[in-house]
Design an enzyme around this catalytic site. Structure first.
Site, short mmCIF file in Angstrom:
data_model
loop_
_atom_site.label_atom_id
_atom_site.label_comp_id
_atom_site.label_asym_id
_atom_site.label_seq_id
_atom_site.Cartn_x
_atom_site.Cartn_y
_atom_site.Cartn_z
N LEU A 102 57.08 25.48 29.31
CA LEU A 102 56.80 24.28 28.77
C LEU A 102 56.21 23.68 29.67
CD1 LEU A 102 60.55 23.08 27.38
CD2 LEU A 102 58.42 24.04 26.04
N ASP A 103 54.79 22.63 29.52
CA ASP A 103 54.32 22.16 30.60
C ASP A 103 55.02 21.33 31.36
OD1 ASP A 103 52.23 22.91 29.20
OD2 ASP A 103 51.66 21.48 27.92
N LYS A 104 54.50 20.81 32.59
CA LYS A 104 55.43 19.90 33.50
C LYS A 104 55.67 18.72 32.65
CE LYS A 104 54.97 18.23 38.01
NZ LYS A 104 54.10 17.79 39.10
#
Ligand code: URA
Length: 242
Positions: A102-104
């Site tokens: 998952l993106d930051k």
């Protein structure tokens, strides 16, 4: 597996500490003292004891985390905090890793395990395991977007996405939506909205295959899956969207 790894994974300290423990003669496999850290033992068929107490070995760990924004979906990073950094030491010592990324700035359901086979199966593009996201969008999401996502949209690298299900919860100058996709291209949800001229301002994963994010799991919290949930994940079926 090597006895030093088995002991380290079972909470008897670092490899160095385990080496000392072995040297002290307090470790036995099937009643025989083992001193060599390289000795191989089979945890399923052999009984390993420390000071004559049986070592209960657990090989796999399956965790579901509500990933908070701000952490990397990685096992380690030189400068930034990762999801593995916030695990309890007894969980981290089994060396789990996040299944996919998952993106930051993305929140929500993240599976963390050391079961490489299950991870591979869930990430395989052939499997098409569905993932559902909740997102807030700057801009008014429309029926045309629903149709476009159903047919597939062309991303900035000319990739045509597989059919996806877009459900509009609220649409105004900003919108709230749920989107189910069956693949996991880099920044896929954000790039799908970019393809229709809109920007994702908040993103949270709600589910992955049969696994749904618990409502009472606060960002940064996680729990272990039970055996039934692991079995369901193993049997995760492809979702066909036509
Ligand atoms: N799609 C994105 O754009 N980001 C994520 O973190 C997950 C899916």
């Amino acid at each position: 597996m090597r006895i030093d790894k088995l002991l380290a994974n079972s909470g008897f300290g670092s490899r160095k500490e385990v080496k000392k423990l072995l040297k002290s003669g307090q470790v036995k496999a099937d009643g025989e003292v083992v001193k060599d850290p390289k000795t191989h033992v089979d945890p399923d068929s052999q009984e390993v004891t420390v000071q004559d107490a049986i070592v209960e070995y657990r090989e796999f760990i399956y965790l579901v985390m509500n990933k908070p924004a701000g952490l990397l979906s990685a096992t380690e990073d030189l400068s930034q905090e990762t999801v593995v950094d916030i695990l309890e030491p007894e969980d981290a010592m089994l060396e789990p890793f996040p299944v996919g990324r998952l993106d930051k700035d993305t929140e929500g359901l993240l599976l963390i395990t050391n079961d490489g086979q299950l991870a591979h199966q869930l990430l395989s593009p052939k499997k098409h395991v569905p993932k559902t996201y909740f997102a807030e969008i700057a801009g008014c999401v429309t029926e045309e977007d629903i149709e476009a996502f159903k047919k597939g949209v062309t991303l900035d690298d000319d990739y045509l996405t597989k059919p996806a299900v877009l459900n509009i919860l609220e649409s105004d100058s900003t919108s709230k939506i749920e989107l189910t996709i069956t693949e996991g291209k880099f920044h896929q949800v954000k790039r799908m909205f970019e393809a229709v001229g809109k920007k994702v301002t908040y993103l949270k994963r709600l589910s992955m295959g049969p696994l749904t994010l618990d409502e009472d799991l606060e960002p940064g919290e996680y729990r272990e899956l039970d055996e039934e949930e692991v079995e369901e994940l193993r049997n995760a079926q492809a979702l066909s969207i036509d």
